[in-house]
Write a protein that holds these residues in place. Structure first.
Motif, PDB file in Angstrom:
ATOM      1  N   THR A 262       6.079  -3.983 -10.843  1.00 66.44           N
ATOM      2  CA  THR A 262       6.651  -3.972  -9.490  1.00 66.44           C
ATOM      3  C   THR A 262       5.713  -4.654  -8.503  1.00 66.44           C
ATOM      4  O   THR A 262       6.147  -5.420  -7.638  1.00 66.44           O
ATOM      5  CB  THR A 262       6.920  -2.531  -9.025  1.00 66.44           C
ATOM      6  OG1 THR A 262       7.797  -1.896  -9.940  1.00 66.44           O
ATOM      7  CG2 THR A 262       7.552  -2.521  -7.635  1.00 66.44           C
ATOM      8  N   GLY A 263       4.417  -4.395  -8.643  1.00 67.51           N
ATOM      9  CA  GLY A 263       3.434  -5.045  -7.776  1.00 67.51           C
ATOM     10  C   GLY A 263       3.393  -6.541  -8.001  1.00 67.51           C
ATOM     11  O   GLY A 263       3.270  -7.325  -7.043  1.00 67.51           O
ATOM     12  N   VAL A 334      11.719 -10.298   2.910  1.00 60.17           N
ATOM     13  CA  VAL A 334      11.578  -9.649   1.608  1.00 60.17           C
ATOM     14  C   VAL A 334      12.941  -9.336   1.013  1.00 60.17           C
ATOM     15  O   VAL A 334      13.169  -9.484  -0.202  1.00 60.17           O
ATOM     16  CB  VAL A 334      10.732  -8.368   1.739  1.00 60.17           C
ATOM     17  CG1 VAL A 334      10.751  -7.580   0.429  1.00 60.17           C
ATOM     18  CG2 VAL A 334       9.303  -8.709   2.133  1.00 60.17           C
ATOM     19  N   ALA A 335      13.881  -8.917   1.849  1.00 63.63           N
ATOM     20  CA  ALA A 335      15.210  -8.530   1.365  1.00 63.63           C
ATOM     21  C   ALA A 335      15.941  -9.675   0.670  1.00 63.63           C
ATOM     22  O   ALA A 335      16.743  -9.456  -0.242  1.00 63.63           O
ATOM     23  CB  ALA A 335      16.051  -8.005   2.532  1.00 63.63           C
ATOM     24  N   GLU A 347       8.604  -2.150  -0.200  1.00 61.63           N
ATOM     25  CA  GLU A 347       7.495  -1.547   0.540  1.00 61.63           C
ATOM     26  C   GLU A 347       6.180  -2.260   0.262  1.00 61.63           C
ATOM     27  O   GLU A 347       5.422  -2.582   1.181  1.00 61.63           O
ATOM     28  CB  GLU A 347       7.375  -0.072   0.169  1.00 61.63           C
ATOM     29  CG  GLU A 347       6.277   0.660   0.926  1.00 61.63           C
ATOM     30  CD  GLU A 347       6.166   2.125   0.522  1.00 61.63           C
ATOM     31  OE1 GLU A 347       5.220   2.793   0.974  1.00 61.63           O
ATOM     32  OE2 GLU A 347       7.034   2.588  -0.249  1.00 61.63           O
ATOM     33  N   ILE A 348       5.905  -2.526  -1.023  1.00 62.63           N
ATOM     34  CA  ILE A 348       4.660  -3.209  -1.387  1.00 62.63           C
ATOM     35  C   ILE A 348       4.626  -4.623  -0.806  1.00 62.63           C
ATOM     36  O   ILE A 348       3.608  -5.067  -0.257  1.00 62.63           O
ATOM     37  CB  ILE A 348       4.505  -3.261  -2.918  1.00 62.63           C
ATOM     38  CG1 ILE A 348       4.367  -1.847  -3.488  1.00 62.63           C
ATOM     39  CG2 ILE A 348       3.285  -4.099  -3.307  1.00 62.63           C
ATOM     40  CD1 ILE A 348       4.356  -1.799  -5.006  1.00 62.63           C
ATOM     41  N   ALA A 349       5.745  -5.349  -0.923  1.00 64.58           N
ATOM     42  CA  ALA A 349       5.799  -6.736  -0.444  1.00 64.58           C
ATOM     43  C   ALA A 349       5.662  -6.813   1.078  1.00 64.58           C
ATOM     44  O   ALA A 349       4.953  -7.685   1.602  1.00 64.58           O
ATOM     45  CB  ALA A 349       7.101  -7.383  -0.892  1.00 64.58           C
ATOM     46  N   ARG A 354       2.130  -8.676   5.671  1.00 64.44           N
ATOM     47  CA  ARG A 354       1.531  -8.562   7.006  1.00 64.44           C
ATOM     48  C   ARG A 354       0.028  -8.819   6.980  1.00 64.44           C
ATOM     49  O   ARG A 354      -0.541  -9.330   7.945  1.00 64.44           O
ATOM     50  CB  ARG A 354       1.826  -7.173   7.584  1.00 64.44           C
ATOM     51  CG  ARG A 354       3.304  -6.948   7.898  1.00 64.44           C
ATOM     52  CD  ARG A 354       3.512  -5.633   8.639  1.00 64.44           C
ATOM     53  NE  ARG A 354       4.932  -5.447   8.946  1.00 64.44           N
ATOM     54  CZ  ARG A 354       5.760  -4.730   8.204  1.00 64.44           C
ATOM     55  NH1 ARG A 354       5.299  -4.130   7.094  1.00 64.44           N
ATOM     56  NH2 ARG A 354       7.019  -4.600   8.540  1.00 64.44           N
ATOM     57  N   ILE A 355      -0.615  -8.487   5.876  1.00 66.69           N
ATOM     58  CA  ILE A 355      -2.054  -8.746   5.751  1.00 66.69           C
ATOM     59  C   ILE A 355      -2.317 -10.169   5.262  1.00 66.69           C
ATOM     60  O   ILE A 355      -3.141 -10.898   5.814  1.00 66.69           O
ATOM     61  CB  ILE A 355      -2.699  -7.732   4.786  1.00 66.69           C
ATOM     62  CG1 ILE A 355      -2.516  -6.307   5.313  1.00 66.69           C
ATOM     63  CG2 ILE A 355      -4.181  -8.045   4.599  1.00 66.69           C
ATOM     64  CD1 ILE A 355      -3.016  -5.235   4.365  1.00 66.69           C
TER      65      ILE A 355
END
Length: 447
Positions: A262-263, A334-335, A347-349, A354-355
């Motif tokens: 997933t990551g 992301v969507a 959530e991870i993406a 943002r960072i």
């Protein structure tokens, strides 16, 4: 490209090259979108695992194309068009050899490669299919990059842009047809991408049919000495491209240990969007290359200074725009690539984007500085910048930061790398402009 219209020339070349590189970046982005929605998250993971190998092929084409075109422009600036054609032939010889070598590797060793890249049992068939198909088109990928660079430097940037955009549009259309109506899955996406450079080269042939070319096929003995100059001028572009793939590979291994598939899927979304931004920075860098190289050959230092300042300004503006778009519209972006609605993936993406996008505030200047230094015959300084942002800084950070900060450390590695490299870029630029051999400091001091 004289002094009176240098800004007009700059705007023309940079805008056309930004559009060209944007089109090139859409090759893989289109695959990402259609695979994510047509094959699923497993296909997205497979694609992200094999992209580093594609980067090596594409980087080889860029190295030969940009290095050869830079030498070609300098030769034209010095009034030696015969040498320009010989340089073109040297590049073609190496391109054919490299392309055939990549093809052989892909046909016989693709499965072993994807296993080495960390593909699981579920991912191996998907990754193997995509990689084998892509590498089968290695020759045309490399030749297309070379022709685009030479045609652009041969005073025909409009055609170069049209060729790359037509290839991109064709890839998107073929991706849709092969993945959805034809149900060809990973093979269809890879096959569509492989056909795209063929369409591009068909359009580029107009440059020769209309006899606008000042370089052509000719009898020429292969010269290792000239090849050394070509490769040295093109190595920064190769490192920029290949290091992106190698860093992706390292990211994949580290993220697999922290967040699993997933990551990796989340990182795949971020990095493929980031490739579009990087492509636009690269478009600025490649846009100034023929202008700076020609003026360097003519020893026109005033024009060189103006192009440097203009390109730096454009890089800063683009970086700011990318950062704010990435932070303000994170969830909708992301969507688009999360067709299955995976909440953990989203959530991870979103958090990572943002960072990660802080890096764009510094990245554009580094890419432009590397290209500029290569164009004024400072390949070692250009190589230093490319090496720092490519692996020398990012690898240690990527190995250390996640141990203390987990996924946050993963996302911080690229922004910190670009910030550190920016300091080195400015020092290299200052020392190069101060060097009396090119007398650029006289121009900077008088204007």
């Amino acid at each position: 490209m004289n002094q009176k219209n240098i800004y007009q020339t700059f705007a023309r070349y940079v805008s056309l090259n930004v559009l060209s590189m944007l089109g090139l970046s859409l090759y893989i982005l289109a695959d990402t979108f259609f695979i994510a929605n047509g094959v699923g998250s497993s296909g997205l993971v497979a694609l992200n695992l094999v992209l580093p190998v594609y980067s090596v092929v594409n980087g080889t084409g860029l190295m030969l194309g940009i290095g050869g075109a830079t030498r070609f422009s300098i030769a034209v600036g010095e009034g030696n068009r015969t040498l320009g054609s010989k340089i073109f032939m040297d590049v073609l010889y190496v391109a054919l050899f490299a392309g055939i070598l990549f093809t052989v590797v892909g046909v016989f060793f693709s499965k072993q490669i994807v296993i080495m890249l960390g593909a699981s049992e579920q991912i191996i068939p998907l990754a193997d299919t995509y990689l084998k198909t892509i590498l089968s088109f290695s020759v045309v990928f490399i030749l297309n990059n070379i022709l685009v660079c030479f045609v652009r430097n041969d005073n025909n940037p409009h055609l170069a842009m049209a060729a790359m955009l037509s290839a991109s549009v064709s890839n998107i259309v073929l991706d849709y047809l092969f993945v959805y109506p034809c149900g060809m899955g990973m093979f269809g996406a890879a096959f569509a991408t492989g056909l795209a450079p063929i369409i591009s080269m068909s359009l580029l042939s107009i440059h020769f049919i209309c006899k606008k070319n000042s370089f052509a096929l000719c009898r020429s003995r292969f010269k290792v000495t000239e090849l050394n100059h070509i490769i040295l001028s093109g190595v920064p572009a190769f490192i920029n491209e290949v290091s992106t793939g190698l860093i992706m590979l390292l990211f994949n291994f580290i993220i697999l240990g922290i967040s699993g598939d997933t990551g990796v899927g989340a990182y795949g979304i971020i990095t493929n969007i980031a490739l579009i931004c990087i492509a636009m920075f690269t478009g600025v860098a490649q846009g100034i290359q023929p202008i700076v190289s020609l003026n360097f050959g003519q020893k026109n230092t005033a024009n060189i200074k103006k192009v440097l300042l203009a390109s730096s300004g454009v890089a800063v503006v683009l970086g700011v725009v990318f950062y704010f778009v990435g932070t303000l519209f994170t969830s909708p972006i992301v969507a688009v690539f999360n067709g299955e609605g995976d909440l953990q993936l989203a959530e991870i993406a979103a958090y990572g984007m943002r960072i990660y996008f802080i890096a764009f505030l510094f990245m554009g200047i580094n890419i432009v500085m590397s290209a500029f230094l290569a164009c004024i015959a400072k390949p070692r300084q250009a190589l230093l910048i490319s090496a720092m942002r490519g692996f020398a800084v990012v690898v240690p950070l990527l190995l250390v930061l996640p141990r203390f900060y987990g996924m946050t450390g993963v996302w911080l590695a690229i922004p910190l790398t670009e910030l550190i490299t920016l300091g080195v870029s400015l020092v290299c630029l200052f020392l190069s402009l101060k060097h009396r051999g090119y007398e650029l400091h006289k121009t900077l001091g008088s204007e």
